[in-house]
Scaffold this motif. Structure first.
Motif, mmCIF file in Angstrom:
data_model
loop_
_atom_site.group_PDB
_atom_site.id
_atom_site.type_symbol
_atom_site.label_atom_id
_atom_site.label_comp_id
_atom_site.label_asym_id
_atom_site.label_seq_id
_atom_site.Cartn_x
_atom_site.Cartn_y
_atom_site.Cartn_z
ATOM 1 N N GLY A 69 -7.296 12.508 60.301
ATOM 2 C CA GLY A 69 -8.230 11.449 60.113
ATOM 3 C C GLY A 69 -9.269 11.534 59.142
ATOM 4 N N LEU A 70 -10.439 11.101 58.848
ATOM 5 C CA LEU A 70 -11.550 11.256 58.303
ATOM 6 C C LEU A 70 -12.427 9.627 57.995
ATOM 7 C CD1 LEU A 70 -13.301 13.639 57.976
ATOM 8 C CD2 LEU A 70 -13.260 13.764 56.154
ATOM 9 N N ARG A 71 -13.725 9.555 58.502
ATOM 10 C CA ARG A 71 -13.831 8.953 57.599
ATOM 11 C C ARG A 71 -15.948 8.377 58.269
ATOM 12 N NH1 ARG A 71 -11.160 8.370 61.391
ATOM 13 N NH2 ARG A 71 -11.595 7.996 63.262
ATOM 14 N N LEU A 72 -16.516 7.792 57.435
ATOM 15 C CA LEU A 72 -17.422 7.289 57.678
ATOM 16 C C LEU A 72 -17.709 6.474 58.657
ATOM 17 C CD1 LEU A 72 -18.486 7.401 53.976
ATOM 18 C CD2 LEU A 72 -19.212 8.986 55.289
ATOM 19 N N TYR A 73 -18.836 6.423 59.393
ATOM 20 C CA TYR A 73 -19.237 5.781 60.861
ATOM 21 C C TYR A 73 -20.810 4.915 60.918
ATOM 22 C CZ TYR A 73 -21.639 8.710 63.809
ATOM 23 O OH TYR A 73 -22.047 9.407 63.931
ATOM 24 N N CYS A 74 -20.490 3.942 61.328
ATOM 25 C CA CYS A 74 -21.991 3.362 61.215
ATOM 26 C C CYS A 74 -22.337 2.791 62.428
ATOM 27 C CB CYS A 74 -22.745 2.644 60.220
ATOM 28 S SG CYS A 74 -21.551 0.896 60.237
ATOM 29 N N LEU B 50 -15.452 15.405 47.867
ATOM 30 C CA LEU B 50 -15.281 14.186 47.900
ATOM 31 C C LEU B 50 -16.425 13.605 47.295
ATOM 32 C CD1 LEU B 50 -15.141 13.390 51.555
ATOM 33 C CD2 LEU B 50 -13.057 13.011 50.025
ATOM 34 N N ARG B 51 -16.407 12.927 46.651
ATOM 35 C CA ARG B 51 -17.944 12.101 45.729
ATOM 36 C C ARG B 51 -18.561 11.099 46.232
ATOM 37 N NH1 ARG B 51 -21.453 15.575 43.067
ATOM 38 N NH2 ARG B 51 -19.805 17.126 42.008
ATOM 39 N N VAL B 52 -18.776 10.684 47.251
ATOM 40 C CA VAL B 52 -19.071 9.762 48.237
ATOM 41 C C VAL B 52 -20.907 9.018 48.573
ATOM 42 C CG1 VAL B 52 -18.232 10.441 50.070
ATOM 43 C CG2 VAL B 52 -18.638 7.616 49.749
ATOM 44 N N ASP B 53 -20.773 8.313 47.720
ATOM 45 C CA ASP B 53 -22.351 8.043 48.894
ATOM 46 C C ASP B 53 -22.152 7.693 49.766
ATOM 47 O OD1 ASP B 53 -24.690 6.806 48.890
ATOM 48 O OD2 ASP B 53 -24.994 5.172 47.426
ATOM 49 N N ALA B 54 -22.588 8.343 51.143
ATOM 50 C CA ALA B 54 -23.161 8.088 52.384
ATOM 51 C C ALA B 54 -24.054 7.829 52.848
ATOM 52 C CB ALA B 54 -22.274 9.390 53.091
ATOM 53 N N SER B 55 -25.041 6.893 52.427
ATOM 54 C CA SER B 55 -26.412 6.540 52.158
ATOM 55 C C SER B 55 -25.834 5.002 53.354
ATOM 56 C CB SER B 55 -27.588 5.839 51.318
ATOM 57 O OG SER B 55 -27.045 5.697 50.778
ATOM 58 N N GLY B 56 -26.745 5.078 54.209
ATOM 59 C CA GLY B 56 -26.418 3.513 54.965
ATOM 60 C C GLY B 56 -25.282 4.068 55.855
ATOM 61 N N TRP B 57 -24.758 5.076 55.946
ATOM 62 C CA TRP B 57 -23.950 5.056 57.439
ATOM 63 C C TRP B 57 -24.138 6.076 57.947
ATOM 64 C CZ3 TRP B 57 -19.299 2.353 57.570
ATOM 65 C CH2 TRP B 57 -18.657 1.656 55.825
ATOM 66 N N THR B 58 -23.956 6.186 59.399
ATOM 67 C CA THR B 58 -24.547 7.556 60.224
ATOM 68 C C THR B 58 -24.062 9.076 60.479
ATOM 69 O OG1 THR B 58 -25.013 5.542 61.948
ATOM 70 C CG2 THR B 58 -24.772 7.448 63.095
ATOM 71 N N GLY B 59 -23.100 8.742 60.026
ATOM 72 C CA GLY B 59 -21.904 10.098 60.318
ATOM 73 C C GLY B 59 -20.979 9.914 59.797
ATOM 74 N N ILE B 60 -20.011 10.725 60.322
ATOM 75 C CA ILE B 60 -18.403 11.702 59.820
ATOM 76 C C ILE B 60 -17.635 11.175 61.205
ATOM 77 C CG2 ILE B 60 -17.135 12.739 58.973
ATOM 78 C CD1 ILE B 60 -18.933 13.914 56.660
ATOM 79 N N GLU B 61 -16.970 10.483 61.738
ATOM 80 C CA GLU B 61 -15.750 10.661 62.642
ATOM 81 C C GLU B 61 -14.730 11.089 62.053
ATOM 82 O OE1 GLU B 61 -15.754 7.302 65.549
ATOM 83 O OE2 GLU B 61 -13.573 7.441 64.574
ATOM 84 N N ILE B 62 -14.067 12.063 63.090
ATOM 85 C CA ILE B 62 -12.748 13.039 62.594
ATOM 86 C C ILE B 62 -11.381 13.024 63.895
ATOM 87 C CG2 ILE B 62 -13.835 15.129 63.349
ATOM 88 C CD1 ILE B 62 -11.987 16.448 61.337
ATOM 89 N N ASP B 63 -10.524 12.707 63.125
ATOM 90 C CA ASP B 63 -9.848 12.686 63.990
ATOM 91 C C ASP B 63 -9.131 13.960 64.435
ATOM 92 O OD1 ASP B 63 -10.489 10.291 64.725
ATOM 93 O OD2 ASP B 63 -8.230 9.160 62.875
ATOM 94 N N VAL B 64 -9.201 14.968 65.747
ATOM 95 C CA VAL B 64 -8.416 15.847 65.372
ATOM 96 C C VAL B 64 -8.220 16.729 66.812
ATOM 97 C CG1 VAL B 64 -10.789 16.929 64.401
ATOM 98 C CG2 VAL B 64 -10.463 17.277 66.231
ATOM 99 N N ALA B 65 -6.726 17.492 66.882
ATOM 100 C CA ALA B 65 -6.454 17.984 67.575
ATOM 101 C C ALA B 65 -5.802 19.126 67.510
ATOM 102 C CB ALA B 65 -4.677 17.662 67.775
ATOM 103 N N GLY B 66 -6.090 20.342 68.826
ATOM 104 C CA GLY B 66 -6.242 21.875 68.746
ATOM 105 C C GLY B 66 -6.181 22.642 69.617
ATOM 106 N N ASN B 67 -6.977 23.419 69.669
ATOM 107 C CA ASN B 67 -6.576 24.507 70.821
ATOM 108 C C ASN B 67 -7.577 24.826 72.122
ATOM 109 O OD1 ASN B 67 -8.223 26.276 68.499
ATOM 110 N ND2 ASN B 67 -6.275 28.027 69.257
ATOM 111 N N GLY B 68 -8.424 24.005 71.934
ATOM 112 C CA GLY B 68 -9.636 24.391 72.283
ATOM 113 C C GLY B 68 -10.390 24.832 71.841
ATOM 114 N N GLU B 69 -10.373 25.332 70.595
ATOM 115 C CA GLU B 69 -11.839 26.063 70.314
ATOM 116 C C GLU B 69 -12.787 25.195 69.581
ATOM 117 O OE1 GLU B 69 -12.272 29.493 70.389
ATOM 118 O OE2 GLU B 69 -10.236 30.556 71.125
ATOM 119 N N THR B 70 -14.040 25.808 68.867
ATOM 120 C CA THR B 70 -14.919 25.293 68.463
ATOM 121 C C THR B 70 -15.059 25.750 66.938
ATOM 122 O OG1 THR B 70 -16.607 24.845 70.152
ATOM 123 C CG2 THR B 70 -17.233 25.319 68.254
#
Length: 157
Positions: A152-157, A61-81
């Motif tokens: 899902g994957l997105r930048l958030y502020c 991904l080539r993206v300028d993420a300056s001005g954003w607070t972080g990354i938010e990810i939508d996940v479902a899994g098996n309880g692992e880290t």
């Protein structure tokens, strides 16, 4: 000043495993429906044999993420880290990254990972979100069965 709360990212995920360096972890990544939602699902067995220890899905991904607070990810899994790892233009070696862990609990949920929570790994570089170029979701570091879906994957502020 930003007026939007989120910026959707559209990663094209590739599967990568430790066999690129002699490890024996096995897995796969498939696009599929998981609990009613389209996702990329990473499954497999992480093995630390033969100096291995990871499977992952990663996307350039080539993206300028300056001005954003972080990354938010939508996940479902098996309880692992799992790890979310990012690379920037300052990273020059494959083993270097900025990383943050999260738990992929059963059922869909969103995990917000602030850039301030990412730690540098095997680099003295400072994280510069303006130069974000790669993101990966990894099952790593211990023997376990991986099962994590990313919807899902997105930048958030």
């Amino acid at each position: 000043m930003m007026t939007d709360t989120y910026k959707e990212l559209t990663p094209l995920w590739d599967y990568v495993a430790d066999d690129v360096m002699g490890g024996v972890s096995t897995g796969q990544a498939r696009c599929m429906h998981v609990a009613g939602r389209r996702a990329t699902r990473l499954t497999g067995v992480v093995s630390t044999d033969n100096n291995g220890g990871f499977i992952q899905i990663a996307s350039d991904l080539r993206v300028d993420a300056s001005g954003w607070t972080g990354i938010e990810i939508d996940v479902a899994g098996n309880g692992e880290t799992y790890d979310l790892r990012v690379r920037t233009d300052q990273i020059t070696r494959p083993w270097q990254s900025f990383r943050c862990s999260f738990i992929a609990a059963a059922g869909w949920h969103s995990v917000a990972l602030p850039f301030a929570g990412f730690t540098a790994h095997k680099t003295d570089a400072q994280f510069d979100p303006a130069q974000l170029r790669r993101v990966g979701v990894l099952a790593i570091g211990r023997v376990f069965h991986a099962d994590v879906a990313v919807g899902g994957l997105r930048l958030y502020c």
